[in-house]
Write a protein that holds these residues in place. Structure first.
Motif: not given
Ligand code: AMP
Length: 212
Positions: A70-72, A89-96, A176-179
């Motif tokens: 996220v910083d990058m 990107f995003p690849r996780t719910v936290a990233q989304a 991690q990503t399919a959700p």
């Protein structure tokens, strides 16, 4: 292109064709291409602090921690004022959720591809070390399998395109990503393309979705 759809993300398992489609889409639309995988490989190649922190995760086919990613990417998204195409990107719910706070998306295009097809494609994938063009020795082989037809550069296999790593990357994708498919379906942002259709048909479908 529909003037409303300028913040776009491509979703899908490794090997579904996100990178290939992204290059064609940005050439057609002028959106800024932001590939976290490409940015990370560049950081690794230059031996930066971020590259050194990311390398082990990438070689094992694991995701690089959300905070680093996220910083990058956050600043680059903020700079892409006339629109961006996110690839990887995003690849996780936290990233989304972090992305929602930086710049919410207009549309998410999910390019789906089953596991056996991913393994067949990625073991045959080669990338030009000079211009980044992507080839597939099984489906669209260049005349000389070791040389880029566009620039004459050397064609290489990515370290993480070995079969054991690919299989693990697919597991990571599923867990991690399919959700994110349901996450974005729930927000009514999800559009689908079937990766088995082949590159040209997927591209047509993407242009239809973007209203281009
Ligand atoms: P890609 O070129 O998109 O397949 O990414 C290659 C590798 O970079 C992945 O297997 C991860 O190790 C890392 N990576 C790329 N994008 C991300 C991301 N959004 N989150 C975490 N790791 C990532």
């Amino acid at each position: 292109m529909s003037p409303q759809l300028t913040r776009v993300a491509l979703l899908g398992p490794p090997g579904a064709g996100k990178g290939t489609q992204a290059k064609r889409i940005v050439a057609e639309t002028g959106l800024t291409h932001l590939s976290t995988g490409d940015i990370l490989r560049d950081e690794v190649g230059r031996g930066t602090e971020l590259g050194q922190a990311a390398r082990g995760f990438m070689d094992r086919g694991e995701l690089v921690p959300d905070g680093l990613i996220v910083d990058m990417i956050g600043g680059r998204i903020g700079d892409a004022r006339s629109g961006f195409l996110l690839d990887g990107f995003p690849r996780t719910v936290a990233q989304a959720e972090a992305l929602d706070r930086i710049s919410p998306l207009d549309v998410v295009i999910n390019i789906d591809l089953p596991r056996e097809e991913v393994i067949a494609r990625l073991t045959a994938r080669r990338v030009c070390e000079n211009c980044g063009r992507i080839y597939n020795l099984a489906f669209q082989p260049p005349e000389d399998p070791s040389t880029c037809a566009a620039c004459g550069g050397r064609l290489c296999q990515r370290d993480d395109d070995r079969e054991d790593v690919i299989s693990h990357r697919y597991d990571v994708y599923e867990n991690q990503t399919a959700p994110l498919i349901e996450f974005y379906r729930g927000r009514e942002l999800l559009q689908e393309a079937d990766g088995r259709m082949g590159s040209d048909a997927v591209f047509e479908r993407v242009l239809e979705i973007l209203g281009t």
